[in-house]
Design a protein around this motif. Sequence first.
Motif, short mmCIF file in Angstrom:
data_model
loop_
_atom_site.label_atom_id
_atom_site.label_comp_id
_atom_site.label_asym_id
_atom_site.label_seq_id
_atom_site.Cartn_x
_atom_site.Cartn_y
_atom_site.Cartn_z
N LEU A 1 0.83 -1.21 0.00
CA LEU A 1 0.00 0.00 0.00
C LEU A 1 0.86 1.26 0.00
O LEU A 1 0.61 2.20 -0.76
CB LEU A 1 -0.92 -0.01 1.22
N THR A 2 1.89 1.29 0.83
CA THR A 2 2.74 2.47 0.95
C THR A 2 3.49 2.76 -0.35
O THR A 2 3.49 3.89 -0.85
CB THR A 2 3.75 2.30 2.10
N VAL A 3 4.12 1.73 -0.91
CA VAL A 3 4.88 1.91 -2.15
C VAL A 3 3.95 2.30 -3.30
O VAL A 3 4.25 3.21 -4.09
CB VAL A 3 5.65 0.62 -2.50
N ASN A 4 2.80 1.65 -3.37
CA ASN A 4 1.85 1.94 -4.44
C ASN A 4 1.32 3.36 -4.34
O ASN A 4 1.26 4.09 -5.34
CB ASN A 4 0.69 0.94 -4.35
N LEU A 5 0.94 3.76 -3.14
CA LEU A 5 0.37 5.09 -2.95
C LEU A 5 1.39 6.19 -3.24
O LEU A 5 1.07 7.17 -3.92
CB LEU A 5 -0.16 5.22 -1.51
N CYS A 6 2.60 6.02 -2.75
CA CYS A 6 3.65 7.02 -3.00
C CYS A 6 3.95 7.14 -4.50
O CYS A 6 4.15 8.24 -5.02
CB CYS A 6 4.92 6.66 -2.23
N SER A 7 3.97 6.01 -5.19
CA SER A 7 4.26 6.02 -6.62
C SER A 7 3.14 6.70 -7.41
O SER A 7 3.40 7.49 -8.32
CB SER A 7 4.45 4.58 -7.13
N VAL A 8 1.90 6.39 -7.05
CA VAL A 8 0.76 7.00 -7.74
C VAL A 8 0.74 8.51 -7.53
O VAL A 8 0.50 9.28 -8.47
CB VAL A 8 -0.57 6.36 -7.26
N VAL A 9 0.99 8.94 -6.30
CA VAL A 9 0.99 10.37 -6.01
C VAL A 9 2.10 11.08 -6.79
O VAL A 9 1.89 12.13 -7.41
CB VAL A 9 1.15 10.62 -4.50
N PHE A 10 3.28 10.49 -6.79
CA PHE A 10 4.43 11.11 -7.46
C PHE A 10 4.21 11.21 -8.97
O PHE A 10 4.36 12.28 -9.57
CB PHE A 10 5.70 10.32 -7.17
N ILE A 11 3.82 10.10 -9.58
CA ILE A 11 3.62 10.08 -11.03
C ILE A 11 2.33 10.78 -11.42
O ILE A 11 2.28 11.57 -12.37
CB ILE A 11 3.61 8.63 -11.56
#
Length: 319
Positions: free
Chosen positions: A73-83
């Motif tokens: 969840l953490t990796v996915n959420l951070c990646s989605v927000v950044f991109i």
Amino acid sequence: MFVNDCWRKSHGECAFKSLGRLSFQPLSENPLLGPSCSTLDEMGALRQNFLTNKHQTWRLFTCLWLHAGAIHLTVNLCSVVFIGIHLEQEFGSLRIGIIYILSAFCGSLVATLFLQNRPAVSSSSALFGLLGAMLSGLIRNWKFYINKFAALVALICITMINLVLGLLPYVDNFSNIGGFISGFLIGFVLLFSPQLRQASQKKSSLFDYRVKRSIKLKLKLDRPALRSVCLVLFAIILAGCLVAVLHGVNVNQYCSWCQYIDCVPSKWWSCNDKALPCKTMVTGGRLMLTCTGNDNFRVFPFTNISQTRIEDLCSLICS
């Protein structure tokens, strides 16, 4: 994790026990700090048996909202927000929203073609759709951007991190690949030029572009033929996946090594998808489970345990 209730169902054999009901399953059971197999099944994860035998097609949609654990969840959420923020600023929320939804659904269909008899979640397929769209946007508008190589490095790093995460149990890497291909094709259709903004309003970002040359380049790079070809390819892939799913095609029957793209076995976790039965024996307030496939056994200091939890433990013992 509230539904999982590791503290009660696993009798305290949990990671981060201080969290009580919100504690995680042991790392040997879920290395991503998440729930058990039975909880993922209950919440709507993909599994071959549920789709082929029980025809629970609604799981194609529910799996898109699930994460395998706190790390996922953490990796996915951070990646989605950044991109997502950068793409939305450059191309608008409507186009990015369309890519996000279509790539997520297409990724779920691709995952179904490679399903095994263990839970799988496909929430990362939408992220990979954005990554694929980012790549096509960079290729299509390469001459626009100033920080093109920085954007390309960021794209590669985020993609590799999430692909490696997909090699762990429960995260479906085939949905990631399907989402990436879908986003890549749709990106050529929709991301043919950035939104032009006034230079005075433009802030420094990963996708800085030369505003003075934008209008002229926009006319040069706007090639309807390329967009048409990519749209047709995406339609063919989507239709082909739908037909294959409806006919119950399982690519694993023709590709023995494909399973290692989705999950790499390790001494710290198992990728076993074979449903081997276990013999149960209750003596002196203790429960002993013995795997009939390899004769491995384990004794638990409790007997009040649900059948679904017994199946989870049996899967671990037989792996």
